[in-house]
Design a protein around this motif. Sequence first.
Motif, short mmCIF file in Angstrom:
data_model
loop_
_atom_site.label_atom_id
_atom_site.label_comp_id
_atom_site.label_asym_id
_atom_site.label_seq_id
_atom_site.Cartn_x
_atom_site.Cartn_y
_atom_site.Cartn_z
N UNK A 91 0.81 -1.10 0.03
CA UNK A 91 0.07 0.16 -0.01
C UNK A 91 0.70 1.20 0.05
N UNK A 92 2.24 1.22 -0.19
CA UNK A 92 3.02 2.36 0.04
C UNK A 92 2.53 3.37 -1.09
N UNK A 93 2.29 2.94 -2.20
CA UNK A 93 1.97 3.87 -3.29
C UNK A 93 0.75 4.25 -3.38
N UNK A 94 -0.25 3.92 -2.61
CA UNK A 94 -1.92 4.16 -2.43
C UNK A 94 -2.23 5.61 -2.07
N UNK A 95 -3.08 6.04 -2.74
CA UNK A 95 -3.60 7.41 -2.42
C UNK A 95 -5.01 7.50 -1.84
N UNK A 96 -5.66 6.39 -1.76
CA UNK A 96 -6.89 6.35 -0.93
C UNK A 96 -6.94 5.00 -0.42
N UNK A 97 -6.99 4.88 0.93
CA UNK A 97 -6.91 3.25 1.59
C UNK A 97 -8.18 3.67 2.52
#
Length: 554
Positions: free
Chosen positions: A377-383
């Motif tokens: 998830x390090x490159x996710x923008x909406x978790x």
Amino acid sequence: MLKYIILSSTYKIDIIDKVEENDLEVLSELLKKKGYLFEINFINLYLLSPSCIDMIYHHQYELQQNIKLTTNKGKLSKYLHNLGFTIFFHPNQKYRLNLDIDVLAIGGSANSSEKIIEILSQIKLEKFAVFIIQHVNPKHEGLFDTILAKYVTAKVDYAVDGMNVQKGHIYLAPRDKHLKVYHGEIVLDEGAKVHSARPSISVSFTSLSEEYKENFLALLTCGYIDDGVDSLSTLKTNNSTIIIQKPEECQADSMPNFAKKQAIYDFIFTTKESIKYINMLHLDIDTEKTWLDLLLYGIYEEYEYDFRLYYQEPIKRRVISFMSKYSIDTIKELSFLVFFNKSIFNSLFLDLSINVTDFFRKERSSQNMISLIQKEYKNCYNIKLWSAGCSNGKEVYSTAIILNELGLLNKSIIYATDINPIVIQEAKNGVYELQKYKKAELVYKNFGFQHALSHYFIINDYYVKVKSILQEKVLFFVHNLAKDSVFNEFDMIECKNVMIYFDDTLKERVFQLFYDSLKFGGHLFLGESEELLEQFQTRFKKCHDDCKIYRKIA
């Protein structure tokens, strides 16, 4: 609501049901007074707000004021004790509930006939000797026996002097005579009118209570005068049971309203509730197991919480512990209290719902979560993350700290849910015992994060408070895994050590809920003692042999 009186050098302060903002202002002004003992009694409160806790801490420990705290709720006692306060737990006196009743009397005046017929037509009359005391015009011939006989199977008669009282028989007070019972025989009395009435409800209630004591139940229904009300203190002394008709159900509501104002009663019931209560008195249930089944079924029917699909031994242990704490003798007695007293149910519910949690519970589990989030998830923008069965919030705040240290909290929305509204409020409070915080510090240091754990908490000598940096990112609300549905689509769901208390039927329901709530490729975090059910093993893939993290793959 706050009330107080001053006795010599003591302020006796009662805070009842909830603490309003103006109550805090009054309490603050009172606690500024020097040289007094402050006895603060919290009545029917399960939690205090952080501002109230801080105020008491400031005056008791920082200013060394003489403060004594008491409560009648075990939950608040445990909560404040864990935060370092000395608090005395004084539960209500033993609940007086008589379940061996075999004599029933209904008293009423105007507008009461309809209620009497509705009740008697729906109860098992063979279990009781029943007396009906109504105000009757002495100039009119009594016809109520003929009318009532159309609706009941029991024998109905106007009482006659010298009759032997028998179960399965309904006795109507005749016109212009007081109805009494002495040594099992009916006595009719032409004495002076009482409350301008003959027959008088007060006279009959008093006589029946003196004769049958705790085996007698009096139900005061509709009417315009206060006849019957002055007898209630005698009934209370004799341990007879007192039910008052809910005034809102009466056109002629003076009689139940007068009784209600006296505050001498066991229950204020609707007609439907009275019928249910009376019929339950003689349920033919012998075993403790069957009463436990009935208790859990009744909780589901009455309050829509379903504990029937939990493993029963832990539930039974909690029920027995609750009974011991509140001096309740049998599960049958507890069933009555729970079904007809919501305050008792609320207290039991807190004991039945499982609330075992901790900060960074199980270091290995937390390390596995950190590794997976860094990788996936390090490159996710909406978790979107759902913490299901979050209890008092320690684990979900731990997850929020992990996300923040990984630079992802500002990109995340965290939903935290629990079946229990009280622990949800406790989680929103974010106030925790210092000892648990110090234990968490030892685990947290091993993660090698940038910030110390103290970055996220306000700390004093007795407890810690979660800072707003975390609280603002967690949305707490009530959700029942046993019956509520999908409410969003999530990247991650954590539900640790919740399903170990569920049987396979409920587990299947919950796993299906989680499956439906996860995005394809999303992750499910379970506790170390939990396993996927067999039917879900093709729809999830275990991420690592050494952890309980699963990816949705189908």
